[in-house]
Scaffold this active site. Structure first.
Site, PDB file in Angstrom:
ATOM      1  N   ASP A  52       0.950  -1.121   0.046  1.00 36.63           N
ATOM      2  CA  ASP A  52       0.002   0.029  -0.096  1.00 36.63           C
ATOM      3  C   ASP A  52       0.776   1.292  -0.021  1.00 36.63           C
ATOM      4  O   ASP A  52       0.428   2.395   0.018  1.00 36.63           O
ATOM      5  CB  ASP A  52      -1.182  -0.001   1.233  1.00 36.63           C
ATOM      6  CG  ASP A  52      -0.250  -0.086   2.692  1.00 36.63           C
ATOM      7  OD1 ASP A  52       0.930  -0.274   2.488  1.00 36.63           O
ATOM      8  OD2 ASP A  52      -1.006  -0.042   3.418  1.00 36.63           O
ATOM      9  N   SER A  53       2.162   1.225   0.129  1.00 38.85           N
ATOM     10  CA  SER A  53       3.272   2.183  -0.347  1.00 38.85           C
ATOM     11  C   SER A  53       2.980   2.597  -1.687  1.00 38.85           C
ATOM     12  O   SER A  53       3.603   3.979  -1.997  1.00 38.85           O
ATOM     13  CB  SER A  53       4.772   1.840  -0.148  1.00 38.85           C
ATOM     14  OG  SER A  53       4.858   0.615  -0.817  1.00 38.85           O
ATOM     15  N   ASP A  91      -1.056  -5.837  -0.193  1.00 42.40           N
ATOM     16  CA  ASP A  91      -1.588  -5.265   1.214  1.00 42.40           C
ATOM     17  C   ASP A  91      -3.053  -5.273   0.932  1.00 42.40           C
ATOM     18  O   ASP A  91      -3.421  -4.535   0.078  1.00 42.40           O
ATOM     19  CB  ASP A  91      -1.073  -3.889   1.344  1.00 42.40           C
ATOM     20  CG  ASP A  91       0.292  -3.983   2.118  1.00 42.40           C
ATOM     21  OD1 ASP A  91       0.471  -4.892   2.954  1.00 42.40           O
ATOM     22  OD2 ASP A  91       1.331  -3.157   1.970  1.00 42.40           O
ATOM     23  N   LYS A 121      -1.368  -9.342   2.685  1.00 42.20           N
ATOM     24  CA  LYS A 121      -0.496  -9.033   3.848  1.00 42.20           C
ATOM     25  C   LYS A 121      -1.289  -7.950   4.750  1.00 42.20           C
ATOM     26  O   LYS A 121      -2.219  -7.250   4.272  1.00 42.20           O
ATOM     27  CB  LYS A 121       0.714  -8.310   3.589  1.00 42.20           C
ATOM     28  CG  LYS A 121       1.574  -7.685   4.766  1.00 42.20           C
ATOM     29  CD  LYS A 121       3.017  -7.401   4.347  1.00 42.20           C
ATOM     30  CE  LYS A 121       3.207  -6.132   3.712  1.00 42.20           C
ATOM     31  NZ  LYS A 121       2.862  -4.906   4.587  1.00 42.20           N
ATOM     32  N   GLU A 123      -1.544  -5.419   8.432  1.00 42.65           N
ATOM     33  CA  GLU A 123      -0.856  -4.942   9.765  1.00 42.65           C
ATOM     34  C   GLU A 123      -1.525  -4.935  11.146  1.00 42.65           C
ATOM     35  O   GLU A 123      -2.709  -4.873  10.768  1.00 42.65           O
ATOM     36  CB  GLU A 123      -0.541  -3.539   9.253  1.00 42.65           C
ATOM     37  CG  GLU A 123       0.180  -3.308   8.122  1.00 42.65           C
ATOM     38  CD  GLU A 123       0.216  -1.612   7.994  1.00 42.65           C
ATOM     39  OE1 GLU A 123       0.040  -0.717   8.710  1.00 42.65           O
ATOM     40  OE2 GLU A 123       0.837  -1.262   6.850  1.00 42.65           O
ATOM     41  N   GLU A 190       9.021  -4.238  10.383  1.00 44.37           N
ATOM     42  CA  GLU A 190       9.510  -2.870   9.994  1.00 44.37           C
ATOM     43  C   GLU A 190      10.161  -1.909  10.996  1.00 44.37           C
ATOM     44  O   GLU A 190       9.422  -1.795  11.971  1.00 44.37           O
ATOM     45  CB  GLU A 190       8.095  -2.363   9.392  1.00 44.37           C
ATOM     46  CG  GLU A 190       8.767  -0.912   8.558  1.00 44.37           C
ATOM     47  CD  GLU A 190       7.705  -0.423   7.626  1.00 44.37           C
ATOM     48  OE1 GLU A 190       6.475  -1.013   7.370  1.00 44.37           O
ATOM     49  OE2 GLU A 190       8.062   0.842   7.329  1.00 44.37           O
TER      50      GLU A 190
HETATM   51  O1  KIV Z   1       3.445  -0.991   1.770  1.00 42.45           O
HETATM   52  C1  KIV Z   1       4.694  -1.414   1.679  1.00 42.45           C
HETATM   53  O2  KIV Z   1       5.552  -1.090   0.766  1.00 42.45           O
HETATM   54  C2  KIV Z   1       5.085  -2.322   2.848  1.00 42.45           C
HETATM   55  C3  KIV Z   1       6.622  -2.606   3.150  1.00 42.45           C
HETATM   56  C4  KIV Z   1       7.270  -1.212   3.234  1.00 42.45           C
HETATM   57  C5  KIV Z   1       7.046  -3.819   3.801  1.00 42.45           C
HETATM   58  O3  KIV Z   1       4.300  -2.526   3.631  1.00 42.45           O
END
Ligand code: KIV
Length: 272
Positions: A52-53, A91, A121, A123, A190
């Site tokens: 989600d980056s 994510d 993934k 969080e 992280e």
């Molecule tokens: O969204 C992302 O890029 C991440 C990484 C920093 C692990 O969760």
């Protein structure tokens, strides 16, 4: 017609587990589009994270919170079309799973059906265990993510290193065990102290993949645009830049602009 035997082994969650057992490090990078995913896959990456980056590096938002489920599915489906070998993890975006396990499963099913990705993934620890368990009942592999979890940035107030105090470190260890027991196939840590990350990796049988978590984990992940040097402003200590694409792209565009202005492009061979 014979099917040509591929020279490579497709990466699955089982392959990652075997890699941990053999002590072979796991490489993971983010990607958000077809062209970059194809390059990264062909270069031999093990895991591609459609992070989600994308909210930051693709859409220019300050945080990861604004990106939507539809937008994540668009990025993930583009990535999946570019890969042959890597495991693709997506994510679950902010607001698509917290506090409601049925919604978490519905969001996951949309990602899996509409993008063709291989895993999701999420969080968080204890507070999202119910959602993780429900997703696992549908047979979808889940990767956990603890430490600095950017979807909680307004709770943390800063992107500083997490779990430096004993209480937070103990909660992280507790959460990591819960995630493994619930059935997560891997865990991202992280921006936490290296010693703590080492302890977690040694205590778990599932692979632990670090970003700013030191060398004593089972693999490393970076954001592609950061490690390629596209983004020049983001310079955390843990980031190693493997290229200066900012300089290369700026130079190439300046060259093109100058060629167009000087009537040097296109030349005789570059026309019909
Ligand atoms: O969204 C992302 O890029 C991440 C990484 C920093 C692990 O969760």
């Amino acid at each position: 017609m014979s099917i040509q035997k591929k020279e490579f082994k497709k990466i699955t969650t089982h392959v990652l587990l075997e890699m941990k057992q053999k002590g072979e490090k796991i490489s993971m990078l983010t990607a958000y589009d077809f062209s970059m995913a194809k390059l990264v896959d062909q270069a031999g990456i093990d895991v591609i994270l459609v992070g989600d980056s994308a909210s930051n590096v693709m859409a220019g938002h300050e945080t990861t919170l604004p990106i939507t489920l539809d937008q994540m599915i668009y990025h993930a489906s583009s990535v999946v079309r570019g890969i042959d070998r890597a495991l693709v993890v997506v994510d679950l975006p902010f607001g698509s799973y917290q506090g409601n396990s049925k919604e978490a499963l519905a969001s996951t099913i949309r990602i899996m059906k509409e993008s063709g990705a291989h895993a999701v993934k999420m969080e968080g620890g204890e507070e999202i265990i119910e959602s993780i368990k429900r997703i696992l009942t549908a047979g979808v592999p889940v990767m956990g993510h603890l430490g600095l979890t950017p979807q909680s940035i307004y709770k943390f107030g800063t992107y500083a290193v997490r779990a430096t105090e004993e209480e937070e470190a103990e909660k992280l260890i507790h959460d990591s065990k819960l995630l493994e027991a619930a059935g997560c196939f891997a865990l991202v840590l992280e921006k936490i102290p290296s010693k703590l990350a080492k302890r977690v990796a040694e205590n778990l049988t599932i692979p632990v993949i670090g970003i700013g978590a030191g060398p004593d984990v089972d693999g490393q992940v970076l954001v592609l645009h950061d490690m390629l040097g596209i983004n020049t402003e983001f310079k955390p200590r843990f980031l190693r830049k493997y290229a200066d694409l900012h300089g290369i792209i700026t130079g190439a565009v300046q060259h093109y602009v100058s060629d167009v202005k000087n009537r040097d492009f296109p030349n005789e061979k570059e026309q019909y």
